[in-house]
Scaffold this active site. Sequence first.
Site, PDB file in Angstrom:
ATOM      1  N   CYS A  26       2.795  -4.817   6.666  1.00  0.00           N
ATOM      2  CA  CYS A  26       2.640  -4.712   5.081  1.00  0.00           C
ATOM      3  C   CYS A  26       3.838  -4.056   4.668  1.00  0.00           C
ATOM      4  O   CYS A  26       4.809  -3.706   5.221  1.00  0.00           O
ATOM      5  CB  CYS A  26       1.603  -3.574   5.203  1.00  0.00           C
ATOM      6  SG  CYS A  26      -0.073  -4.286   5.658  1.00  0.00           S
ATOM      7  N   HIS A  63       0.775  -1.374  -0.099  1.00  0.00           N
ATOM      8  CA  HIS A  63      -0.054   0.200   0.007  1.00  0.00           C
ATOM      9  C   HIS A  63       0.752   1.364   0.096  1.00  0.00           C
ATOM     10  O   HIS A  63       2.163   1.177   0.251  1.00  0.00           O
ATOM     11  CB  HIS A  63      -0.946   0.060   1.370  1.00  0.00           C
ATOM     12  CG  HIS A  63      -0.235  -0.133   2.410  1.00  0.00           C
ATOM     13  ND1 HIS A  63       0.437   0.938   3.023  1.00  0.00           N
ATOM     14  CD2 HIS A  63      -0.452  -0.986   3.431  1.00  0.00           C
ATOM     15  CE1 HIS A  63       0.785   0.732   4.312  1.00  0.00           C
ATOM     16  NE2 HIS A  63       0.282  -0.410   4.435  1.00  0.00           N
TER      17      HIS A  63
END
Length: 167
Positions: free
Chosen positions: A142, A120
């Site tokens: 992430c 992301h």
Amino acid sequence: MRWSVAVLCLLFSVFSHANATPSLQSPAIDKVLVVKSERKLQLLSRGQPLKSYRISLGKQPSGPKQQQGDMRTPEGFYWIDWRKTSDKYNLAMHISYPNARDLAHAQAKGVPPGDMIMLHGTPLDEEYPEWFFHTLDWTEGCIALRNDDMEEIWQLVRNGTLIEIRP
């Protein structure tokens, strides 16, 4: 004469963009390679790197993800399996963690493996500008990129693409 000039202009336009930034019309991206120790993500086509990006990882970047909440980024082979826009992180692409090995390891330890590992962008936050996040490992596991890099990856990488995450 006018037609020949028009054709010449058209050909020039087509060939002048032939070596531009990779796009969905150029060689297909068939693998995303993440090298955690180098903080690098590469887009590959038939084993050849086409583009490279600087990344940020989980707050505990060393070692593979062991369980939910350990703030580590997984290591292994996964797939980009779906994507979404995100109010908090601009664009996000889901990584298919946990794989069978991750599940077996977590079950053997009696802990949940975790989930929702994403590729992301950085937060859209007026208090902390994007550059603030770019050199930190700040995620909960992430893989984060600058928003303009994430927008480019969003365009180039299709769902179903292999992602390998190396130590």
